[in-house]
Design a protein around this motif. Sequence first.
Motif, mmCIF file in Angstrom:
data_model
loop_
_atom_site.group_PDB
_atom_site.id
_atom_site.type_symbol
_atom_site.label_atom_id
_atom_site.label_comp_id
_atom_site.label_asym_id
_atom_site.label_seq_id
_atom_site.Cartn_x
_atom_site.Cartn_y
_atom_site.Cartn_z
ATOM 1 N N ASP A 170 0.839 -1.206 0.000
ATOM 2 C CA ASP A 170 0.000 0.000 0.000
ATOM 3 C C ASP A 170 0.874 1.255 0.000
ATOM 4 O OD1 ASP A 170 -2.237 -1.618 0.107
ATOM 5 O OD2 ASP A 170 -2.563 -1.351 2.265
ATOM 6 N N ASP A 171 1.946 1.246 0.797
ATOM 7 C CA ASP A 171 2.853 2.394 0.836
ATOM 8 C C ASP A 171 3.527 2.613 -0.513
ATOM 9 O OD1 ASP A 171 2.228 2.761 3.500
ATOM 10 O OD2 ASP A 171 4.049 1.788 4.256
ATOM 11 N N LEU A 172 3.917 1.523 -1.158
ATOM 12 C CA LEU A 172 4.535 1.647 -2.485
ATOM 13 C C LEU A 172 3.550 2.219 -3.494
ATOM 14 C CD1 LEU A 172 6.480 -1.737 -2.662
ATOM 15 C CD2 LEU A 172 7.471 0.537 -2.423
ATOM 16 N N ARG A 173 2.308 1.787 -3.385
ATOM 17 C CA ARG A 173 1.273 2.307 -4.284
ATOM 18 C C ARG A 173 1.084 3.805 -4.070
ATOM 19 N NH1 ARG A 173 -2.244 -0.724 -2.538
ATOM 20 N NH2 ARG A 173 -2.008 -2.470 -3.962
ATOM 21 N N ALA A 174 1.276 4.254 -2.833
ATOM 22 C CA ALA A 174 1.125 5.676 -2.512
ATOM 23 C C ALA A 174 2.394 6.477 -2.792
ATOM 24 C CB ALA A 174 0.741 5.824 -1.040
ATOM 25 N N GLY A 175 3.449 5.806 -3.246
ATOM 26 C CA GLY A 175 4.677 6.504 -3.585
ATOM 27 C C GLY A 175 5.593 6.790 -2.416
ATOM 28 N N LEU A 176 5.385 6.119 -1.269
ATOM 29 C CA LEU A 176 6.232 6.354 -0.101
ATOM 30 C C LEU A 176 7.562 5.623 -0.254
ATOM 31 C CD1 LEU A 176 3.623 6.035 2.787
ATOM 32 C CD2 LEU A 176 4.398 8.094 1.584
ATOM 33 N N ARG A 177 8.646 6.266 0.160
ATOM 34 C CA ARG A 177 9.971 5.691 0.055
ATOM 35 C C ARG A 177 10.387 5.075 1.387
ATOM 36 N NH1 ARG A 177 12.702 7.267 -4.437
ATOM 37 N NH2 ARG A 177 14.708 6.825 -3.454
ATOM 38 N N ALA A 178 11.200 4.020 1.313
ATOM 39 C CA ALA A 178 11.704 3.384 2.529
ATOM 40 C C ALA A 178 12.765 4.248 3.178
ATOM 41 C CB ALA A 178 12.293 2.018 2.189
ATOM 42 N N PRO A 179 12.827 4.269 4.509
ATOM 43 C CA PRO A 179 13.882 5.034 5.182
ATOM 44 C C PRO A 179 15.251 4.409 4.928
ATOM 45 C CG PRO A 179 12.682 3.681 6.761
ATOM 46 C CD PRO A 179 11.943 3.572 5.466
ATOM 47 N N ARG A 180 16.269 5.239 4.829
ATOM 48 C CA ARG A 180 17.645 4.771 4.669
ATOM 49 C C ARG A 180 18.264 4.660 6.055
ATOM 50 N NH1 ARG A 180 19.513 5.269 -0.735
ATOM 51 N NH2 ARG A 180 21.393 4.235 0.078
ATOM 52 N N LEU A 181 18.280 3.466 6.588
ATOM 53 C CA LEU A 181 18.730 3.233 7.958
ATOM 54 C C LEU A 181 20.216 2.890 7.998
ATOM 55 C CD1 LEU A 181 15.763 0.935 9.019
ATOM 56 C CD2 LEU A 181 15.990 3.379 9.500
ATOM 57 N N ARG A 182 20.909 3.323 9.056
ATOM 58 C CA ARG A 182 22.309 2.964 9.225
ATOM 59 C C ARG A 182 22.428 1.467 9.515
ATOM 60 N NH1 ARG A 182 26.036 6.971 9.837
ATOM 61 N NH2 ARG A 182 25.244 9.098 10.119
ATOM 62 N N GLY A 183 23.314 0.811 8.785
ATOM 63 C CA GLY A 183 23.481 -0.627 8.947
ATOM 64 C C GLY A 183 23.869 -1.028 10.349
ATOM 65 N N CYS A 184 24.724 -0.225 11.012
ATOM 66 C CA CYS A 184 25.146 -0.579 12.369
ATOM 67 C C CYS A 184 23.981 -0.546 13.344
ATOM 68 C CB CYS A 184 26.273 0.330 12.830
ATOM 69 S SG CYS A 184 25.876 2.092 12.846
ATOM 70 N N LEU A 185 23.030 0.397 13.150
ATOM 71 C CA LEU A 185 21.861 0.458 14.029
ATOM 72 C C LEU A 185 20.908 -0.707 13.761
ATOM 73 C CD1 LEU A 185 20.933 4.244 14.256
ATOM 74 C CD2 LEU A 185 21.828 2.762 16.069
ATOM 75 N N VAL A 186 20.778 -1.086 12.494
ATOM 76 C CA VAL A 186 19.921 -2.224 12.171
ATOM 77 C C VAL A 186 20.482 -3.490 12.813
ATOM 78 C CG1 VAL A 186 18.956 -3.633 10.322
ATOM 79 C CG2 VAL A 186 19.148 -1.161 10.023
ATOM 80 N N ARG A 187 21.789 -3.685 12.720
ATOM 81 C CA ARG A 187 22.403 -4.854 13.361
ATOM 82 C C ARG A 187 22.221 -4.801 14.882
ATOM 83 N NH1 ARG A 187 25.119 -8.581 10.953
ATOM 84 N NH2 ARG A 187 25.642 -8.366 8.741
ATOM 85 N N ALA A 188 22.373 -3.615 15.453
ATOM 86 C CA ALA A 188 22.182 -3.481 16.899
ATOM 87 C C ALA A 188 20.750 -3.830 17.300
ATOM 88 C CB ALA A 188 22.521 -2.054 17.337
ATOM 89 N N ALA A 189 19.789 -3.416 16.488
ATOM 90 C CA ALA A 189 18.391 -3.717 16.786
ATOM 91 C C ALA A 189 18.132 -5.221 16.746
ATOM 92 C CB ALA A 189 17.476 -2.989 15.802
ATOM 93 N N HIS A 190 18.741 -5.902 15.794
ATOM 94 C CA HIS A 190 18.556 -7.356 15.721
ATOM 95 C C HIS A 190 19.270 -8.060 16.874
ATOM 96 C CE1 HIS A 190 16.194 -7.934 12.108
ATOM 97 N NE2 HIS A 190 16.894 -6.991 11.518
ATOM 98 N N TRP A 191 20.455 -7.558 17.261
ATOM 99 C CA TRP A 191 21.121 -8.172 18.414
ATOM 100 C C TRP A 191 20.263 -8.013 19.662
ATOM 101 C CZ3 TRP A 191 22.547 -6.546 23.213
ATOM 102 C CH2 TRP A 191 23.310 -7.454 23.969
ATOM 103 N N ARG A 192 19.696 -6.837 19.842
ATOM 104 C CA ARG A 192 18.865 -6.601 21.035
ATOM 105 C C ARG A 192 17.644 -7.517 21.022
ATOM 106 N NH1 ARG A 192 19.187 -2.409 25.081
ATOM 107 N NH2 ARG A 192 18.120 -3.424 26.804
ATOM 108 N N ALA A 193 17.053 -7.704 19.849
ATOM 109 C CA ALA A 193 15.899 -8.595 19.746
ATOM 110 C C ALA A 193 16.287 -10.023 20.096
ATOM 111 C CB ALA A 193 15.319 -8.535 18.338
ATOM 112 N N ALA A 194 17.455 -10.472 19.607
ATOM 113 C CA ALA A 194 17.908 -11.828 19.903
ATOM 114 C C ALA A 194 18.252 -11.996 21.375
ATOM 115 C CB ALA A 194 19.131 -12.168 19.045
ATOM 116 N N HIS A 195 18.758 -10.956 21.999
ATOM 117 C CA HIS A 195 19.155 -11.054 23.399
ATOM 118 C C HIS A 195 17.951 -10.986 24.345
ATOM 119 C CE1 HIS A 195 20.810 -9.771 27.305
ATOM 120 N NE2 HIS A 195 21.874 -10.472 26.937
ATOM 121 N N ASP A 196 17.099 -9.981 24.152
ATOM 122 C CA ASP A 196 16.010 -9.726 25.095
ATOM 123 C C ASP A 196 14.705 -10.416 24.737
ATOM 124 O OD1 ASP A 196 17.898 -8.036 26.165
ATOM 125 O OD2 ASP A 196 16.581 -6.297 26.290
ATOM 126 N N GLY A 197 14.480 -10.660 23.449
ATOM 127 C CA GLY A 197 13.152 -11.092 23.049
ATOM 128 C C GLY A 197 12.133 -10.028 23.422
#
Length: 377
Positions: free
Chosen positions: A269-296
């Motif tokens: 739906d967002d693509l149909r509306a022309g919305l662009r994906a955010p450009r996230l820093r790779g190090c923060l994305v990795r940190a977010a996944h580590w936190r998810a794996a650690h804490d659940g």
Amino acid sequence: MHPGPGATSLAADPPVFTLGVEEEFLLLDPRTGRNAPRAGQALAGLPEPVRGQSRPEFRRSMIEMVTPVSTGLAELRRELLRLRRSAARAAVAAGTDLVAIGATPVSEPDVDVSDEPRYRAMERQYGPVARDPSVCGCHVHVGVPDRETAVQVCNHLRPWLPVIQALAVNSPLYAGADTGHASWRSIQLERWPSLGPTPYFADAADYDRTVEALILSGVMLDPGMVYWYARPSANYPTVEVRVADVCPSVDDTVLLAGLVRALVATVCDDLRAGLRAPRLRGCLVRAAHWRAAHDGMAGLLIDLRSGRARPAWELVDDLVAAVTPALLRHDDLERIHTELDRVRHDGTGAARQRRILAAGGGTRDVLAVLAQETVRG
């Protein structure tokens, strides 16, 4: 199993998205809890119709079951339960328990790979990394119109995949003890060079050039080794989300699949509306996944939209709010709320395992409960 045939163009009215699931399971010795390398016997013992929906996996102590295409969560649940129960009966006949757990909980004396040419090539290329103990995931496929859409969907999914990961944690044990991580599978897999958060790609051509470069570098042997947390399928017009541990119960899997489908539908739906994906820093994305794996779900998660740590359940509430129109479109809202209420009360797979240990149970008690939960209707 993979959805996709007859997918609707994004220019049309919002479609109902098809979905399917791949679940990987461990075969464990019922006396010791160790991995049992008897996948060949278990797969051979499946009834003929079910055998066509099964696959050998990288390890001889693993099997994978693959659902057919579904359009509704009730249909998907029936298929998941049918396949799990068939696989469990075949496992018992082979002298093992079928257990839905994300990583080897005790030990794996036999770490030889399955006798497939591709797996042997991976063993030669990656050495000891390829001989790590087994890990089991749950992969959700959602049908999309084409590969270009699939690449853009993966870009948009990046902020939300740590939340999905945290809801599905189910591997706190290693060598018979609690690792302190809710998903040890996620930590263990970080050694593979082609696995991790999906990079941002401008378009499908950019994606293809990158994969080709990684193959030429030797990081990947072939396009099938794109093990990013979300990827366009190499063979089907689907987006495959592969960030989750295998879920302990069919209802956990249904929750995961329903949320992933709603996310993909919302992104379209967002693509149909022309919305662009955010450009996230790779190090923060990795940190977010580590936190998810650690804490659940037991602590904080990183909100990649703001970069701040927030209580995990607040981010789940944000996710559900964002995808509610898609849940309503697929008639999934009530079921998703019911399953989320259950997880809030009972905990994730990792939390439920830890509760048994805290009550004085041992690893074998945990695995006995998991074996029962794997096939519970």
